[in-house]
Scaffold this active site. Structure first.
Site, PDB file in Angstrom:
ATOM      1  N   GLY A  44      43.988 -32.750  62.039  1.00 31.94           N
ATOM      2  CA  GLY A  44      44.311 -31.408  61.555  1.00 31.94           C
ATOM      3  C   GLY A  44      43.114 -30.759  60.888  1.00 31.94           C
ATOM      4  O   GLY A  44      41.993 -31.264  60.940  1.00 31.94           O
ATOM      5  N   GLY A 102      40.852 -29.391  57.663  1.00 33.53           N
ATOM      6  CA  GLY A 102      40.624 -29.596  56.238  1.00 33.53           C
ATOM      7  C   GLY A 102      39.814 -30.825  55.883  1.00 33.53           C
ATOM      8  O   GLY A 102      39.298 -31.546  56.738  1.00 33.53           O
ATOM      9  N   ALA A 103      39.705 -31.037  54.565  1.00 30.86           N
ATOM     10  CA  ALA A 103      38.836 -32.079  54.031  1.00 30.86           C
ATOM     11  C   ALA A 103      39.311 -33.476  54.438  1.00 30.86           C
ATOM     12  O   ALA A 103      38.498 -34.366  54.690  1.00 30.86           O
ATOM     13  CB  ALA A 103      38.805 -31.971  52.507  1.00 30.86           C
ATOM     14  N   GLU A 117      44.888 -30.687  68.825  1.00 27.27           N
ATOM     15  CA  GLU A 117      45.033 -29.231  68.870  1.00 27.27           C
ATOM     16  C   GLU A 117      43.668 -28.564  68.642  1.00 27.27           C
ATOM     17  O   GLU A 117      43.263 -27.659  69.334  1.00 27.27           O
ATOM     18  CB  GLU A 117      46.044 -28.897  67.799  1.00 27.27           C
ATOM     19  N   GLY A 132      50.382 -27.404  64.496  1.00 34.52           N
ATOM     20  CA  GLY A 132      50.748 -28.431  65.479  1.00 34.52           C
ATOM     21  C   GLY A 132      51.271 -29.699  64.832  1.00 34.52           C
ATOM     22  O   GLY A 132      51.395 -30.734  65.498  1.00 34.52           O
TER      23      GLY A 132
HETATM   24  N1  COA Z   1      52.244 -27.719  44.251  1.00 38.00           N
HETATM   25  C1  COA Z   1      51.585 -26.584  43.904  1.00 38.00           C
HETATM   26  N2  COA Z   1      50.478 -26.133  44.590  1.00 38.00           N
HETATM   27  C2  COA Z   1      50.040 -26.880  45.627  1.00 38.00           C
HETATM   28  C3  COA Z   1      50.678 -28.062  46.018  1.00 38.00           C
HETATM   29  C4  COA Z   1      51.832 -28.482  45.284  1.00 38.00           C
HETATM   30  N3  COA Z   1      52.488 -29.591  45.605  1.00 38.00           N
HETATM   31  N4  COA Z   1      50.003 -28.581  47.085  1.00 38.00           N
HETATM   32  C5  COA Z   1      48.998 -27.746  47.359  1.00 38.00           C
HETATM   33  N5  COA Z   1      49.009 -26.720  46.480  1.00 38.00           N
HETATM   34  C6  COA Z   1      48.079 -25.587  46.428  1.00 38.00           C
HETATM   35  C7  COA Z   1      46.639 -26.051  46.232  1.00 38.00           C
HETATM   36  O1  COA Z   1      46.326 -26.228  44.871  1.00 38.00           O
HETATM   37  C8  COA Z   1      45.875 -24.912  46.872  1.00 38.00           C
HETATM   38  O2  COA Z   1      45.863 -23.816  45.996  1.00 38.00           O
HETATM   39  P1  COA Z   1      44.534 -22.921  45.794  1.00 38.00           P
HETATM   40  O3  COA Z   1      44.269 -22.339  47.180  1.00 38.00           O
HETATM   41  O4  COA Z   1      44.944 -21.911  44.802  1.00 38.00           O
HETATM   42  O5  COA Z   1      43.469 -23.879  45.345  1.00 38.00           O
HETATM   43  C9  COA Z   1      46.765 -24.514  48.054  1.00 38.00           C
HETATM   44  O6  COA Z   1      48.078 -24.959  47.713  1.00 38.00           O
HETATM   45  C10 COA Z   1      46.341 -25.172  49.381  1.00 38.00           C
HETATM   46  O7  COA Z   1      46.338 -26.570  49.210  1.00 38.00           O
HETATM   47  P2  COA Z   1      45.098 -27.502  49.629  1.00 38.00           P
HETATM   48  O8  COA Z   1      45.496 -28.888  49.304  1.00 38.00           O
HETATM   49  O9  COA Z   1      43.813 -26.983  49.074  1.00 38.00           O
HETATM   50  O10 COA Z   1      45.059 -27.191  51.178  1.00 38.00           O
HETATM   51  P3  COA Z   1      44.355 -27.898  52.390  1.00 38.00           P
HETATM   52  O11 COA Z   1      43.299 -26.983  52.862  1.00 38.00           O
HETATM   53  O12 COA Z   1      43.983 -29.313  52.140  1.00 38.00           O
HETATM   54  O13 COA Z   1      45.548 -27.850  53.444  1.00 38.00           O
HETATM   55  C11 COA Z   1      47.872 -27.857  54.001  1.00 38.00           C
HETATM   56  C12 COA Z   1      46.762 -28.502  53.176  1.00 38.00           C
HETATM   57  C13 COA Z   1      49.125 -28.663  53.848  1.00 38.00           C
HETATM   58  C14 COA Z   1      48.121 -26.433  53.527  1.00 38.00           C
HETATM   59  C15 COA Z   1      47.394 -27.864  55.493  1.00 38.00           C
HETATM   60  O14 COA Z   1      47.136 -29.165  55.895  1.00 38.00           O
HETATM   61  C16 COA Z   1      48.414 -27.244  56.424  1.00 38.00           C
HETATM   62  O15 COA Z   1      48.425 -26.049  56.575  1.00 38.00           O
HETATM   63  N6  COA Z   1      49.274 -28.075  57.060  1.00 38.00           N
HETATM   64  C17 COA Z   1      50.364 -27.599  57.905  1.00 38.00           C
HETATM   65  C18 COA Z   1      49.924 -27.302  59.286  1.00 38.00           C
HETATM   66  C19 COA Z   1      49.351 -28.482  60.026  1.00 38.00           C
HETATM   67  O16 COA Z   1      49.445 -29.622  59.617  1.00 38.00           O
HETATM   68  N7  COA Z   1      48.745 -28.188  61.142  1.00 38.00           N
HETATM   69  C20 COA Z   1      48.215 -29.216  62.022  1.00 38.00           C
HETATM   70  C21 COA Z   1      46.786 -29.187  62.169  1.00 38.00           C
HETATM   71  S1  COA Z   1      46.048 -27.651  62.511  1.00 38.00           S
END
Ligand code: COA
Length: 435
Positions: free
Chosen positions: A213, A215-216, A236, A334
């Site tokens: 997926g 991200g980091a 994807e 995805g």
């Molecule tokens: N409670 C409150 N806030 C939360 C939280 C929680 N449990 N979990 C995350 N957040 C906040 C973070 O602090 C961050 O806030 P900020 O932007 O103000 O710093 C924001 O939500 C995004 O979280 P972060 O962990 O930085 O995001 P990420 O870039 O690591 O992505 C998902 C994590 C879950 C958002 C991402 O993996 C996703 O969109 N997944 C669903 C879609 C997917 O899996 N697609 C398949 C591959 S493309």
């Protein structure tokens, strides 16, 4: 008509091209780093000419000015994914979110969302009169095939990728404009991401095929795969981290049971290094999302390992990945396509990996999801959950055992309170000898 004549006759200015958008039209915009930014900017500059144009977009990496305050009369944003640039618009009523599995997005163009105008980015034509969609084939392909009008930004900086080329006569208007492809900088990887990466990597075996997926965390996983052999990619999307592993001889795609020898993806997000790697690379197949992400297709890859991330997991294994409570912050993407595809794959595994806390303050493993949170991956579908503290294998486990395993990988500061919730929820007397 000879394709060269057709191409020459259909070249127009951006201003003329967007004049073919009518009020009330549904306009599908090319996805992610494949966004035709020049055309989008030109359309927004002509906002006063339109009323009620519906903009359909998924991962929006551009300026997204069509959903800024003041644009409501001219544009309505319909989003299949919500990101940093569109969160405010969606959550303050200037747009709508459409829940949809990514592999089913192209189907909506034939059912609920017929396309008036597709606006996409393409390469200049090859010798045979075909253009390439470059870094974004996903839903762009079906949008082109089903739209009444197709407007393409012909960008000579777009890498030419193989898999699904488009004959020029499928495009109504061409606007030549050279501009750098949108880039996504590699994410910052700290000690938490490294620990998560190591734990995930311990679940990957030689010869596995990977989906990664955004991200980091997926990038951190790649850093710990340097000792593996003959990995493959059916994902994807993928980004720069994959190029390092190709150069290190780790990713060969040799053991893939579907499309052996080939990288398979539907979109790419990275830097110029990635875009140069895929340019005219016959080993990279960029294909529509209804093929790449279809769970049955994914399942034809033996030993498919999917790695995605989430926002919260409850003690039974329900995974919320797209909302914080009822606030939509992301999309399904995805994730479920690949969780289910991995379940259909011989030897497949799916991993949801996340830091155990939000900035050390709030546990992401919770007794109950926040009120209003959306379950993206159900507890019936979930397989492995990974944090920096370890791995919880949930598939086939009772609710009681799931909760125990999840508490063991929660941040130590939150284990006591989670245990107290566990004791309330799973009283011993009902279990007897099986406790
Ligand atoms: N409670 C409150 N806030 C939360 C939280 C929680 N449990 N979990 C995350 N957040 C906040 C973070 O602090 C961050 O806030 P900020 O932007 O103000 O710093 C924001 O939500 C995004 O979280 P972060 O962990 O930085 O995001 P990420 O870039 O690591 O992505 C998902 C994590 C879950 C958002 C991402 O993996 C996703 O969109 N997944 C669903 C879609 C997917 O899996 N697609 C398949 C591959 S493309």
């Amino acid at each position: 008509m000879d394709w060269r004549t057709y191409f020459e006759q259909r070249k127009v200015s951006a201003d003329e091209a967007v004049s073919h958008i009518n009020s009330g039209d549904r306009v599908v915009i090319g996805h992610a780093c494949g966004e035709p930014s020049y055309l989008v900017d030109t359309m927004v500059a002509h906002a006063e000419d339109y009323e009620n144009v519906e903009i359909v977009h998924m991962v929006a990496m551009g300026k997204c000015e069509y959903c800024k305050p003041g644009m409501e009369k001219h544009f309505r944003h319909h989003a299949f994914f919500v990101g940093g640039n569109t969160r405010d618009a969606i959550n303050s009523g200037r747009g709508n979110f459409i829940p949809c599995f990514f592999y089913q997005v192209p189907e909506t163009f034939h059912t609920t969302m017929p396309v008036d105008v597709a606006m996409v980015s393409v390469t200049p034509p090859d010798e045979d009169g075909n253009v390439s969609l470059g870094v974004s084939v996903d839903y762009d392909y079906e949008a082109i095939m089903s739209a009444k009008t197709v407007i393409a930004q012909v960008n000579d900086q777009m890498p030419f990728t193989y898999g699904k080329l488009i004959p020029v006569d499928k495009i109504t208007y061409f606007v030549e404009h050279s501009s750098p492809i949108i880039e996504l900088a590699p994410p910052k990887i700290g000690p938490v991401e490294e620990a998560i990466g190591k734990n995930c990597a311990s679940l990957v075996k030689d010869g596995d095929t990977l989906q990664l997926g955004i991200g980091a965390i997926p990038d951190a996983v790649l850093m710990f795969l340097r000792e593996k052999k003959d990995l493959g990619i059916h994902s994807e999307m993928f980004s720069d981290g994959v190029v390092d592993l190709v150069e290190a001889g780790v990713i060969t795609n040799k053991k893939k049971t579907l499309n052996p020898g080939k990288f398979v993806a539907n979109f790419l997000m990275g830097t110029k290094r990635l875009y140069d790697f895929v340019d005219h690379n016959p080993d990279v197949l960029m294909l529509p999302v209804d093929y790449v992400n279809h769970p049955v297709v994914v399942g034809h890859n033996d030993n498919l390992v999917s790695i995605n991330s989430c926002v919260q997991v409850d003690l039974t294994g329900q995974v919320a990945s797209e909302s914080i409570g009822s606030k939509q912050i992301s999309g399904i993407g995805g994730q479920v396509d690949f969780v289910r595809g991995a379940a259909l794959s011989n030897g497949g595994r799916s991993i949801i990996a996340m830091p155990s806390t939000v900035k050390g303050k709030v546990s992401k493993i919770v007794p109950l999801l926040d009120e209003g949170a959306t379950v993206t991956t159900s507890r019936t579908d979930v397989d492995y959950i990974v944090t920096e503290y370890g791995i919880a294998h949930l598939k086939g486990q009772s609710l009681r055992e799931r909760a125990r395993r999840l508490i063991s990988i929660a941040h130590p500061d939150f284990r006591e309170s989670l245990q107290a919730e566990y004791d309330k929820r799973f009283p011993q007397q009902f279990i007897g000898e099986y406790a």
